[in-house]
Motif scaffolding. Structure first.
Motif, PDB file in Angstrom:
ATOM      1  N   THR A 224     -11.813 -12.240  55.688  1.00 20.26           N
ATOM      2  CA  THR A 224     -10.474 -12.668  55.286  1.00 20.26           C
ATOM      3  C   THR A 224      -9.444 -12.198  56.321  1.00 20.26           C
ATOM      4  OG1 THR A 224     -11.115 -12.561  52.966  1.00 20.26           O
ATOM      5  CG2 THR A 224      -8.759 -12.571  53.436  1.00 20.26           C
TER       6      THR A 224
ATOM      7  N   VAL B 117      -9.800 -14.386  59.497  1.00 21.63           N
ATOM      8  CA  VAL B 117      -9.192 -15.697  59.358  1.00 21.63           C
ATOM      9  C   VAL B 117      -7.665 -15.584  59.432  1.00 21.63           C
ATOM     10  CG1 VAL B 117      -8.801 -17.597  57.712  1.00 21.63           C
ATOM     11  CG2 VAL B 117     -11.103 -16.699  58.047  1.00 21.63           C
ATOM     12  N   TRP B 118      -7.113 -14.597  58.732  1.00 16.50           N
ATOM     13  CA  TRP B 118      -5.662 -14.392  58.717  1.00 16.50           C
ATOM     14  C   TRP B 118      -5.137 -14.103  60.120  1.00 16.50           C
ATOM     15  CZ3 TRP B 118      -3.078  -9.370  58.859  1.00 16.50           C
ATOM     16  CH2 TRP B 118      -1.704  -9.474  58.676  1.00 16.50           C
ATOM     17  N   LYS B 119      -5.820 -13.237  60.843  1.00 19.06           N
ATOM     18  CA  LYS B 119      -5.344 -12.864  62.181  1.00 19.06           C
ATOM     19  C   LYS B 119      -5.491 -14.018  63.187  1.00 19.06           C
ATOM     20  CE  LYS B 119      -5.680  -7.877  62.047  1.00 19.06           C
ATOM     21  NZ  LYS B 119      -6.261  -6.676  62.698  1.00 19.06           N
ATOM     22  N   LYS B 120      -6.457 -14.889  62.996  1.00 20.20           N
ATOM     23  CA  LYS B 120      -6.617 -16.041  63.902  1.00 20.20           C
ATOM     24  C   LYS B 120      -5.457 -17.022  63.736  1.00 20.20           C
ATOM     25  CE  LYS B 120     -11.085 -15.856  65.508  1.00 20.20           C
ATOM     26  NZ  LYS B 120     -11.125 -15.068  66.702  1.00 20.20           N
ATOM     27  N   LYS B 121      -4.888 -17.081  62.533  1.00 22.14           N
ATOM     28  CA  LYS B 121      -3.771 -18.000  62.281  1.00 22.14           C
ATOM     29  C   LYS B 121      -2.522 -17.433  62.863  1.00 22.14           C
ATOM     30  CE  LYS B 121      -5.681 -20.214  58.287  1.00 22.14           C
ATOM     31  NZ  LYS B 121      -5.334 -21.177  57.337  1.00 22.14           N
TER      32      LYS B 121
END
Length: 140
Positions: free
Chosen positions: A133, A136-140
């Motif tokens: 999670t 995914v958050w940091k990639k955005k």
């Protein structure tokens, strides 16, 4: 539940408070997510120098909305958090006993050797949800 560091720019005179063990200024953000990778709680604003346990204490003391788990449930936490009612941490190694925890240790080595390692393998597998999670958050 876990914490992650997010780099920030702060005034020079505040850098000491925000400096973390990775040698940069950051916020230590604690989050709780469910098994569907949905964030259900976020505590942001803790300086990067704060230990995960300190961030948890800050959240519990300053946020009346902090979601304690029901009495029959637990938040899976890593060894940076206390192992107490509602918070389930892995078994740790001691001087007399080595207990593996990380999934990579089970992929490249023998299967779990005892009940503590079996618990840790299951614990790490479930805790990978919060790690994914955050990823995914940091990639955005």
């Amino acid at each position: 539940m876990d914490g992650t560091h997010v780099c920030v720019k702060v005034k020079h005179e505040l850098q000491g408070m925000y400096w973390n063990r990775h040698d940069n200024a950051s916020l230590n953000i604690m989050a709780i997510c469910d098994l569907n990778m949905l964030l259900t709680y976020i505590m942001n604003g803790a300086p990067g120098s704060c230990h995960d346990t300190s961030v948890l204490q800050m959240a519990q003391q300053s946020d009346t909305e902090f979601p304690l788990p029901p009495s029959d449930r637990y938040y899976l936490v890593d060894s940076g958090y206390p192992n107490r009612q509602g918070f389930l941490a892995p078994y740790r190694s001691s001087r007399n006993r080595v207990v593996r925890y990380h999934m990579s240790q089970f992929h490249s080595g023998p299967p779990p050797r005892n009940k503590h390692e079996l618990f840790n393998q299951c614990h790490a597998s479930l805790r990978s949800v919060i790690e994914r999670t955050f990823g995914v958050w940091k990639k955005k």
